[in-house]
Design a protein around this motif. Sequence first.
Motif, PDB file in Angstrom:
ATOM      1  N   TRP A 291      -9.540  -1.189 -12.576  1.00  0.00           N
ATOM      2  CA  TRP A 291      -9.676  -1.671 -13.951  1.00  0.00           C
ATOM      3  C   TRP A 291     -10.040  -3.144 -13.990  1.00  0.00           C
ATOM      4  CZ3 TRP A 291     -10.896   1.372 -17.586  1.00  0.00           C
ATOM      5  CH2 TRP A 291     -10.472   2.701 -17.550  1.00  0.00           C
TER       6      TRP A 291
ATOM      7  N   HIS B 268     -17.121   2.996 -12.030  1.00  0.00           N
ATOM      8  CA  HIS B 268     -17.095   1.860 -12.950  1.00  0.00           C
ATOM      9  C   HIS B 268     -18.303   1.892 -13.893  1.00  0.00           C
ATOM     10  CE1 HIS B 268     -14.070   0.710 -10.225  1.00  0.00           C
ATOM     11  NE2 HIS B 268     -14.670  -0.265  -9.577  1.00  0.00           N
TER      12      HIS B 268
ATOM     13  N   VAL C  10     -17.544   4.056 -16.794  1.00  0.00           N
ATOM     14  CA  VAL C  10     -16.600   3.467 -17.738  1.00  0.00           C
ATOM     15  C   VAL C  10     -17.264   2.352 -18.543  1.00  0.00           C
ATOM     16  CG1 VAL C  10     -14.414   2.233 -17.967  1.00  0.00           C
ATOM     17  CG2 VAL C  10     -14.632   4.067 -16.282  1.00  0.00           C
TER      18      VAL C  10
ATOM     19  N   ALA D 220     -19.721   3.621 -21.029  1.00  0.00           N
ATOM     20  CA  ALA D 220     -19.080   4.249 -22.181  1.00  0.00           C
ATOM     21  C   ALA D 220     -18.512   3.222 -23.154  1.00  0.00           C
ATOM     22  CB  ALA D 220     -17.960   5.174 -21.707  1.00  0.00           C
ATOM     23  N   CYS D 221     -18.072   2.080 -22.634  1.00  0.00           N
ATOM     24  CA  CYS D 221     -17.317   1.121 -23.446  1.00  0.00           C
ATOM     25  C   CYS D 221     -18.124  -0.079 -23.918  1.00  0.00           C
ATOM     26  CB  CYS D 221     -16.102   0.619 -22.663  1.00  0.00           C
ATOM     27  SG  CYS D 221     -14.915   1.905 -22.223  1.00  0.00           S
TER      28      CYS D 221
ATOM     29  N   TYR E  45      -6.916   6.387 -11.114  1.00  0.00           N
ATOM     30  CA  TYR E  45      -8.177   6.039 -11.787  1.00  0.00           C
ATOM     31  C   TYR E  45      -8.995   7.296 -12.048  1.00  0.00           C
ATOM     32  CZ  TYR E  45     -12.509   3.329 -12.545  1.00  0.00           C
ATOM     33  OH  TYR E  45     -13.663   2.770 -13.057  1.00  0.00           O
TER      34      TYR E  45
ATOM     35  N   PRO F 167     -12.323   7.797 -13.908  1.00  0.00           N
ATOM     36  CA  PRO F 167     -13.506   7.383 -14.674  1.00  0.00           C
ATOM     37  C   PRO F 167     -14.273   8.533 -15.295  1.00  0.00           C
ATOM     38  CG  PRO F 167     -13.878   7.139 -12.314  1.00  0.00           C
ATOM     39  CD  PRO F 167     -12.425   7.417 -12.488  1.00  0.00           C
TER      40      PRO F 167
ATOM     41  N   ALA G 183     -13.216  10.744 -17.077  1.00  0.00           N
ATOM     42  CA  ALA G 183     -12.725  10.989 -18.437  1.00  0.00           C
ATOM     43  C   ALA G 183     -13.575  10.284 -19.493  1.00  0.00           C
ATOM     44  CB  ALA G 183     -11.272  10.529 -18.549  1.00  0.00           C
ATOM     45  N   TYR G 184     -14.387   9.325 -19.067  1.00  0.00           N
ATOM     46  CA  TYR G 184     -15.205   8.556 -20.003  1.00  0.00           C
ATOM     47  C   TYR G 184     -16.631   9.092 -20.128  1.00  0.00           C
ATOM     48  CZ  TYR G 184     -11.621   4.961 -20.311  1.00  0.00           C
ATOM     49  OH  TYR G 184     -10.452   4.283 -20.559  1.00  0.00           O
TER      50      TYR G 184
ATOM     51  N   GLU H   4     -18.232  11.638 -21.359  1.00  0.00           N
ATOM     52  CA  GLU H   4     -18.790  12.097 -22.636  1.00  0.00           C
ATOM     53  C   GLU H   4     -19.143  10.936 -23.563  1.00  0.00           C
ATOM     54  OE1 GLU H   4     -15.891  15.474 -21.452  1.00  0.00           O
ATOM     55  OE2 GLU H   4     -15.962  13.280 -21.325  1.00  0.00           O
ATOM     56  N   ARG H   5     -18.501   9.791 -23.345  1.00  0.00           N
ATOM     57  CA  ARG H   5     -18.694   8.638 -24.227  1.00  0.00           C
ATOM     58  C   ARG H   5     -19.876   7.763 -23.822  1.00  0.00           C
ATOM     59  NH1 ARG H   5     -12.955   5.742 -24.536  1.00  0.00           N
ATOM     60  NH2 ARG H   5     -14.332   4.119 -25.387  1.00  0.00           N
ATOM     61  N   VAL H   6     -20.492   8.045 -22.686  1.00  0.00           N
ATOM     62  CA  VAL H   6     -21.643   7.233 -22.282  1.00  0.00           C
ATOM     63  C   VAL H   6     -22.780   7.401 -23.285  1.00  0.00           C
ATOM     64  CG1 VAL H   6     -23.394   6.860 -20.498  1.00  0.00           C
ATOM     65  CG2 VAL H   6     -21.006   7.279 -19.844  1.00  0.00           C
TER      66      VAL H   6
END
Length: 306
Positions: free
Chosen positions: A82, A117, A120, A123-124, A224, A226, A228-229, A231-233
Amino acid sequence: MWQNIEFRAEGGPRLRGWLYTPHMGGARYPTVVMAHGFAAVKEMYLDRFAEVFAAAGLASVVFDNRNFGASEGEPRFEIDPWVQVRDYRDAITFARTRLEVDPERIGIWGSSSSGGHALVVGACDRRVRCVVAQVPLVSGYGTMLRLVRSDRLAGLRTTLEQDRHARFAGQPPGMLPVVTRDPLGPAALPTPDAYQWFTETGRARAHGWRNEVTLRSVELLMDYEPGAYIERVAPTPLLMVVAAQDHLTPADLALEAYARAREPKRLEILPGGHFAAYLEPGFEQASRAAAEFFVEHLIGTRRGAH
């Protein structure tokens, strides 16, 4: 063309690396931000990827993860995924301050744990215009269940708990080899191909590389997730490069994660195992696919295109 760079992570150490550009001066280039995977340093073939990207008209900000290589950070050889994610985002901020960089056309590239990474961050952080995740870690826990025999998991957890109590008492962090010649010996990455690649690449290209990580790095890796993220990309375009015989970041876990990703996405399958992407002929395929993807989505797009 390349030059040495350094920047300070927010509230943290100075991170050092290279800035590659197609030419010196004048233009502001679409740019790829990139760092290496678990316990690796930039000299372990990231220069070759940056050179391919430069030939395609792309700049690259290449940096060593904190606690490794030329970058500062304590404790040395500790991997906190993280914290590395936050450092990627600081590297993007740094890139956007450079006169050589077009701040609205930035992509990210990661490989192995830094491939996680990339998922993640993609996605964010909506400053990112496209994502390349090469042989990515998608599940720390799922990966460790493949790397550690089930009858040894309890012993590993006991060792990690003992290390936590020792650190609480003020003792230095326990250490573990990254790789080992003996597949049954203690190591963070206990596979023969990992031992061969790290030791041969360290001797040939990264003479200061050390075969050790903190025990806590393994504990943090197990926590960790990653994937899990993923779908958000979307709607940021995603390229995933998967090695068909990868058992270090298992190919089936990566393909399951890719199936959950939303469009736009693209999949590139390499023959061979985890380290095929760094060596010929896999390097040519992996670097070409990434360069073409960045060219399509960075050189061919402008702000708001997705």
